[in-house]
Design an enzyme around this catalytic site. Structure first.
Site, PDB file in Angstrom:
ATOM      1  N   ARG A 379       0.752  -1.401  -0.025  1.00 33.90           N
ATOM      2  CA  ARG A 379      -0.112  -0.077   0.046  1.00 33.90           C
ATOM      3  C   ARG A 379       0.899   1.301  -0.004  1.00 33.90           C
ATOM      4  NH1 ARG A 379      -4.879  -2.273   1.178  1.00 33.90           N
ATOM      5  NH2 ARG A 379      -4.852  -3.878   2.782  1.00 33.90           N
ATOM      6  N   ARG A 409      -5.878  -5.855  -0.884  1.00 32.87           N
ATOM      7  CA  ARG A 409      -7.538  -5.261  -0.698  1.00 32.87           C
ATOM      8  C   ARG A 409      -7.841  -3.803  -0.402  1.00 32.87           C
ATOM      9  NH1 ARG A 409      -9.634  -8.996   3.128  1.00 32.87           N
ATOM     10  NH2 ARG A 409      -9.697 -10.447   1.346  1.00 32.87           N
ATOM     11  N   HIS A 439       3.521  -9.327   0.752  1.00 34.72           N
ATOM     12  CA  HIS A 439       3.335  -8.475   1.994  1.00 34.72           C
ATOM     13  C   HIS A 439       4.493  -8.155   2.768  1.00 34.72           C
ATOM     14  CE1 HIS A 439       1.022  -7.592   5.892  1.00 34.72           C
ATOM     15  NE2 HIS A 439       0.140  -6.880   4.853  1.00 34.72           N
TER      16      HIS A 439
END
Length: 715
Positions: A379, A409, A439
């Site tokens: 992100r 997401r 991640h």
């Protein structure tokens, strides 16, 4: 060695007595978030912020978790949860808990609305408007709202309109005056309209846009008599399933994002006074066979109250906090590489500025001696200085590789945009694995120094996101340790070329070795306890749901290992089970900042906290997805100064906190910690003592207050 302890094997205990349901535990976490909105010690608008956060949290939970269970039930999947419940049993319990949570939200809203009014902020209180304000409001409606509204008749000639996910609308039951014909009309509220309209003036008056439309509905429907109306809001299934055989991930996600907006309805919110005829039509047209319907006598969509939180009333908010720039970097005139070359550095966000992470990449982009940059991006936000720095580096002719995770997401669309911009600038963009999310939070810079190349790395517990970095507590670890930098290169080769490292020199990578590493460290504590040596496990994580980790912690507790866990959100482990978990303590910390860093500490034969303890920071939580289906990293902290800062400052402060903490009870519920005679607030502590970045000398000189745990049976 002490006397043998009686051990009850977990297999002899019913699942519902051994584990807490994942979804119900999450709802318990959101109740703790909502409870912060009742804290009278907090400024009023901050309390409103917590109410809003509880609403947005619940929306996402319904869109993903409830939708997933509903899908399992529809497909006839009967796989049970960790506590032995079928999908239908879970849905039944979840729906009951959601209704209870919604009632609590509305009760909090009524309380806060009255207090806001006393403070000069009036929300949905049209009775207070004077004639001048009413005239302004009508003019605003005619000029700014009416032109973008599209009323649509609901009859055989007009198909029922599509209501987008999180879309809000109104149904009107009308009588046409010329022929007394009954008509039902729908108005979908355009997302471009503000959720609340603020009237001009020193005193703040906020009118919800849906109330504004109802107030002036006669201007929308001239020639009709309004018999009834109702406000509704729709929550749809928003999960994205990835096909393992997908040939083009970008194309797949673009189409999947479109499908998300059209997912099946999972929850319908209605106001309590919804017109009965219009409600019957709405239920029929939306196809609510498996959906949850909630009627509320308060405000629909409490997450929208975030707009009111933005009111310019500093007296009703927390005092502003400006993070300090790390002193170690400033001591080297802002040269990140010089500072890291001298000694490893740990930065504690948001108490210390995230700008240092950005500067690390910016400096690499500008430095003529830097030849390559590799970066993971999970992100990054909508305004990303990191992205801009990577683009600048590529345009300067450096070799730049960005691993962009499309499966982040609700950030998929933004990440597709970033990927295209990076590619246009000449960055080599990699999307990683189809079935695993990348991640891990890693940045790697290769720099020419004399006749050799030296690699510098940043390992983080949080995202490269400038907004969340202001409110999430995370750790940034900078190092030039060749063992870790070589491992970082192996990690990037694994993600970009599927070259699985046969071994690493320190870095632990999931899904290759992280589960086994955690197990091995727990086993070491069990062995030490049985051999009469000091033992102990401390961990700070966001969620604990993996059955294997839980059972291994139960095994350690049964052996007598003292275990102290700080688990902010979901915790499926139960405490206080005789012979199984009676040496385990769990707390959850909720407050001004969102606890997000992941840390593991193992006593290693010495009493915690100890310089010889094994300490790791990680991007992963103790969840099956993180350990088995994601690329994550777990970083051993070998530098003595950094080790002490993370263990004896960050972890100890979390364990000492009494003002923001909730303690897990054997029944699975939480109760607030009692502050006691000497209350301790870890957020206040780090705000007033924010600089831990490599200040070993400062710590030695007691310029930063040292923390100490009160020694007890479980310390």
């Amino acid at each position: 060695m002490g006397p043998a302890r009686p051990v009850a094997t977990p297999s002899s205990i019913p699942a519902d007595e051994l584990y807490t349901n994942r979804e119900l535990s999450w709802l318990g976490f959101n109740r703790r978030v909502l409870a912060e909105a009742r804290r009278k010690a907090y400024p009023l608008l901050e309390r409103l912020r917590f109410l809003s956060i509880s609403g947005s949290n619940l929306d996402e939970f319904v869109m993903i978790r409830v939708a997933g269970l509903a899908g399992q039930m529809q497909r006839g999947i009967s796989k049970t949860s960790i506590d032995g419940r079928t999908p239908s049993q879970q849905l039944s319990a979840i729906r009951k808990a959601i209704r209870d949570l919604e009632r609590q939200q509305q009760a909090v809203w009524r309380e806060l609305r009255a207090l806001l009014g006393d403070a000069g902020i009036h929300v949905a209180d049209e009775d207070r408007l004077d004639p001048e304000s009413r005239a302004w409001l009508k003019d605003y409606f005619e000029r700014h709202v009416l032109p973008v509204l599209t009323p649509q008749a609901i009859d055989p000639a007009h198909p029922f309109p599509f209501v987008a996910n999180q879309g809000m609308g109104l149904l009107f039951n009308l009588t046409r005056l010329v022929d007394k014909q009954r008509v039902v009309e729908m108005i979908l509220i355009p997302s471009a309209l503000p959720r609340f309209v603020r009237l001009p003036g020193e005193d703040a008056h906020y009118i919800p846009v849906e109330r504004l439309i109802v107030r002036y509905a006669n201007l929308v429907f001239p020639g009709f008599r309004i018999e009834g109306d109702g406000v509704f809001r729709v929550i749809r299934d928003s999960d994205i399933e990835v096909e393992e055989e997908a040939e083009d991930l970008v194309r797949l996600f673009r189409s999947a994002i479109q499908r998300r907006r059209r997912g099946q309805v999972i929850m319908l919110e209605l106001d309590a006074e919804f017109d009965p005829e219009a409600e019957a039509l709405l239920r029929e047209q939306l196809g609510l066979e498996n959906a949850m319907v909630i009627k509320t006598d308060g405000i629909i969509g409490v997450e929208g109250l975030a707009d009111v939180v933005d009111e310019d009333r500093p007296d009703l908010k927390f005092d502003p906090y400006s993070p300090r720039y790390p002193e170690r970097i400033m001591e080297h005139d802002g040269d990140c590489f010089a500072a890291i070359s001298e000694k490893d550095i740990v930065i504690h966000h948001p108490y210390e500025s995230f700008e240092v992470v950005v500067d690390f990449v910016r400096q690499a982009a500008k430095d003529p001696d830097v030849v390559a940059i590799k970066q993971t991006l999970y992100r990054a936000g909508k305004q990303s200085a990191i992205i801009n720095a990577l683009i600048a580096a590529a345009e300067a002719g450096k070799s730049v590789t960005a691993v962009v995770e499309l499966k982040a997401r609700f950030d998929e669309e933004q990440n597709i945009l970033w990927a295209s911009q990076l590619e246009r600038a000449g960055v080599q963009v990699i999307y990683g694995f189809v079935d695993w999310k990348t991640h891990a939070k890693v940045s790697m810079v290769v720099r020419r120094e004399g006749d050799e190349y030296r690699t510098y790395c940043h390992f983080g517990t949080g995202n490269y996101h400038p907004i969340t970095a202001r409110i999430y507590t995370d750790l940034s670890y900078f190092t030039a340790d060749p063992r870790l930098t070589r491992d970082a290169a192996r990690l990037f080769n694994f993600v970009t070329g599927y070259v699985e490292p046969r071994k690493t020199e320190g870095l632990v990578i999931s899904p290759i070795a992280m589960r086994d590493t955690i197990y091995a460290n727990i086993d070491r504590e069990i062995a030490n306890q049985r051999n009469g040596r000091p033992s102990g496990i401390w961990a700070k994580i966001n969620s604990l749901t993996d059955r294997g980790i839980i059972d291994k912690l139960y095994e350690a507790s049964a052996a007598g290992v003292p275990i102290r866990l700080v688990v902010r959100g979901i915790c499926c482990l139960k405490v206080g089970i005789p012979g199984v978990s009676d040496t385990i303590e769990v707390k959850s910390i909720i407050g001004r900042f969102l606890e997000h860093s992941r840390i593991w500490a193992f006593a290693n034969g010495y009493r915690l906290p100890s310089p010889r303890a094994r300490v790791f920071i990680s991007s992963a939580d103790a969840m099956s997805r993180n350990l088995d289906r994601r690329v994550e990293v777990m970083v051993p902290i070998r530098n003595r100064t950094v080790h002490d800062q993370i263990l004896e400052q960050v972890l100890v402060a979390n364990l000492l906190d009494t003002e923001q903490s909730w303690l897990l009870k054997p029944d699975g519920e939480y109760e607030r910690a009692v502050p006691g005679e000497k209350p301790f607030n870890l957020h206040r502590y780090f705000m007033t003592n924010p600089s831990l970045s490599g200040r070993g000398q400062a710590l030695a000189e007691d310029q930063i207050p040292r923390l100490a745990l009160r020694r007890g049976a479980r310390s």
